[in-house]
Motif scaffolding. Sequence first.
Motif, PDB file in Angstrom:
ATOM      1  N   LEU A  24       0.784  -0.911   0.384  1.00 11.04           N
ATOM      2  CA  LEU A  24      -0.668  -0.282  -0.013  1.00 11.04           C
ATOM      3  C   LEU A  24       1.008   0.996  -0.203  1.00 11.04           C
ATOM      4  O   LEU A  24       1.557   1.698   0.735  1.00 11.04           O
ATOM      5  N   LEU A  25       0.661   1.689  -1.692  1.00 10.96           N
ATOM      6  CA  LEU A  25       1.690   3.462  -1.179  1.00 10.96           C
ATOM      7  C   LEU A  25       0.396   4.627  -0.906  1.00 10.96           C
ATOM      8  O   LEU A  25      -0.692   4.815  -0.834  1.00 10.96           O
ATOM      9  N   LEU A  26       1.424   5.303   0.676  1.00  6.12           N
ATOM     10  CA  LEU A  26       0.981   6.720   0.974  1.00  6.12           C
ATOM     11  C   LEU A  26       1.069   7.802  -0.015  1.00  6.12           C
ATOM     12  O   LEU A  26       2.787   7.599   0.841  1.00  6.12           O
ATOM     13  N   HIS A  27       0.607   8.783  -0.273  1.00  8.50           N
ATOM     14  CA  HIS A  27       1.508  10.040  -1.215  1.00  8.50           C
ATOM     15  C   HIS A  27       1.795  11.009  -0.577  1.00  8.50           C
ATOM     16  O   HIS A  27       1.525  10.983   1.138  1.00  8.50           O
ATOM     17  N   GLU A  28       2.474  12.079  -0.613  1.00  4.17           N
ATOM     18  CA  GLU A  28       3.021  13.037  -0.392  1.00  4.17           C
ATOM     19  C   GLU A  28       1.864  13.982  -0.102  1.00  4.17           C
ATOM     20  O   GLU A  28       0.648  13.859  -0.118  1.00  4.17           O
ATOM     21  N   LEU A  29       1.453  15.238   0.858  1.00  7.33           N
ATOM     22  CA  LEU A  29       0.411  16.507   0.546  1.00  7.33           C
ATOM     23  C   LEU A  29       0.545  17.032  -0.994  1.00  7.33           C
ATOM     24  O   LEU A  29       1.397  17.273  -1.239  1.00  7.33           O
ATOM     25  N   ARG A  30      -0.682  17.057  -0.798  1.00  4.60           N
ATOM     26  CA  ARG A  30      -1.267  17.640  -2.289  1.00  4.60           C
ATOM     27  C   ARG A  30      -1.103  17.579  -3.508  1.00  4.60           C
ATOM     28  O   ARG A  30      -0.662  17.380  -4.781  1.00  4.60           O
ATOM     29  N   ARG A  31      -0.846  16.297  -3.194  1.00  2.00           N
ATOM     30  CA  ARG A  31      -0.461  14.767  -3.478  1.00  2.00           C
ATOM     31  C   ARG A  31      -1.375  13.623  -4.182  1.00  2.00           C
ATOM     32  O   ARG A  31      -2.665  14.003  -3.828  1.00  2.00           O
ATOM     33  N   SER A  32      -1.381  13.113  -5.271  1.00  2.00           N
ATOM     34  CA  SER A  32      -2.161  11.675  -5.521  1.00  2.00           C
ATOM     35  C   SER A  32      -1.404  10.787  -5.408  1.00  2.00           C
ATOM     36  O   SER A  32      -0.154  10.360  -5.671  1.00  2.00           O
ATOM     37  N   GLY A  88       4.962   4.774   2.813  1.00  2.00           N
ATOM     38  CA  GLY A  88       4.380   6.446   2.337  1.00  2.00           C
ATOM     39  C   GLY A  88       5.910   7.241   2.267  1.00  2.00           C
ATOM     40  O   GLY A  88       6.963   7.341   2.425  1.00  2.00           O
ATOM     41  N   ALA A  89       5.502   8.669   1.895  1.00  2.00           N
ATOM     42  CA  ALA A  89       6.175   9.682   1.182  1.00  2.00           C
ATOM     43  C   ALA A  89       5.588  11.127   1.272  1.00  2.00           C
ATOM     44  O   ALA A  89       4.581  11.883   1.621  1.00  2.00           O
ATOM     45  N   GLY A  90       6.226  11.752   2.115  1.00  2.00           N
ATOM     46  CA  GLY A  90       5.825  12.909   2.980  1.00  2.00           C
ATOM     47  C   GLY A  90       5.158  12.941   3.855  1.00  2.00           C
ATOM     48  O   GLY A  90       5.282  12.020   4.473  1.00  2.00           O
ATOM     49  N   LEU A  91       3.554  13.543   3.991  1.00  2.00           N
ATOM     50  CA  LEU A  91       2.840  13.628   4.890  1.00  2.00           C
ATOM     51  C   LEU A  91       1.785  11.657   4.890  1.00  2.00           C
ATOM     52  O   LEU A  91       2.326  11.650   6.110  1.00  2.00           O
ATOM     53  N   ALA A 116       6.654  16.399   0.437  1.00  3.76           N
ATOM     54  CA  ALA A 116       5.985  17.100   1.016  1.00  3.76           C
ATOM     55  C   ALA A 116       5.050  17.108   2.200  1.00  3.76           C
ATOM     56  O   ALA A 116       4.422  16.227   1.984  1.00  3.76           O
ATOM     57  N   GLY A 117       4.927  17.636   3.085  1.00  5.30           N
ATOM     58  CA  GLY A 117       4.252  17.834   4.011  1.00  5.30           C
ATOM     59  C   GLY A 117       4.807  16.674   5.482  1.00  5.30           C
ATOM     60  O   GLY A 117       4.159  16.138   6.361  1.00  5.30           O
ATOM     61  N   LEU A 118       5.915  16.383   5.158  1.00  7.88           N
ATOM     62  CA  LEU A 118       6.915  15.688   5.707  1.00  7.88           C
ATOM     63  C   LEU A 118       7.178  16.273   6.819  1.00  7.88           C
ATOM     64  O   LEU A 118       6.583  15.387   8.565  1.00  7.88           O
TER      65      LEU A 118
END
Length: 214
Positions: A24-32, A88-91, A116-118
């Motif tokens: 399961l991959l979780l994206h950065e803030l303001r991304r998708s 997960g990346a960033g947030l 982003a959002g880290l």
Amino acid sequence: MRVKHGHISLELHQLQSGSGLPLLLLHELRRSSADWERSLEWRGPVHGLDFCGHGRSGWIRGGGYYPELLAGDADAALAHLGCAAVAGAGLGAYVALMVAGARPASVLAALLLPGAGLEGAGPVPEYDVPLPRIDAMTAPSADGFDRFVVLLEYFVRPREYARDLAAGARHILLAEDLGERPPWWSALRGCPNVEVVSDDLDAGFARLADACAG
């Protein structure tokens, strides 16, 4: 495919087919989840989740986004996928830590990546930080995310909270490079369930697979 979390409908994309442990991959803030375009060396199926307020997932009218809500989004995806590895990346890295600590029976290992959002708002409240203007956030958005999600950058992330989450997880991998890391991330170094790995993406996912198998 659509996944329900409370009254919000979330988009869970299958990015890669395969047999074996799901990722399961979780994206950065303001991304998708569209950010995870490159193919990964992963034997099992790979899914990318759009957090609420992002991508093709539903938005919360008037905002109300906070990190634990996104952890609930990830938990809803895990309820569909079953036992899985999480990255997960960033947030998304912070959310991966939260869901790994809260659901050790479901998350065999989690890989935390920069993005982003880290950083969040730091370990303690700062009351002199100016919040974004509400009228600017309610303006029409055509960039794939609800403007209210920017408030996720203003939530405090205590070091002790991060350490407690890591203690509850099976295995946390920190992808390190020469860049600066926020205090909550630095607090994880040296914790018993935490391992520092290369920031090379292929090497990080290879180590994630090994950690899940071990």
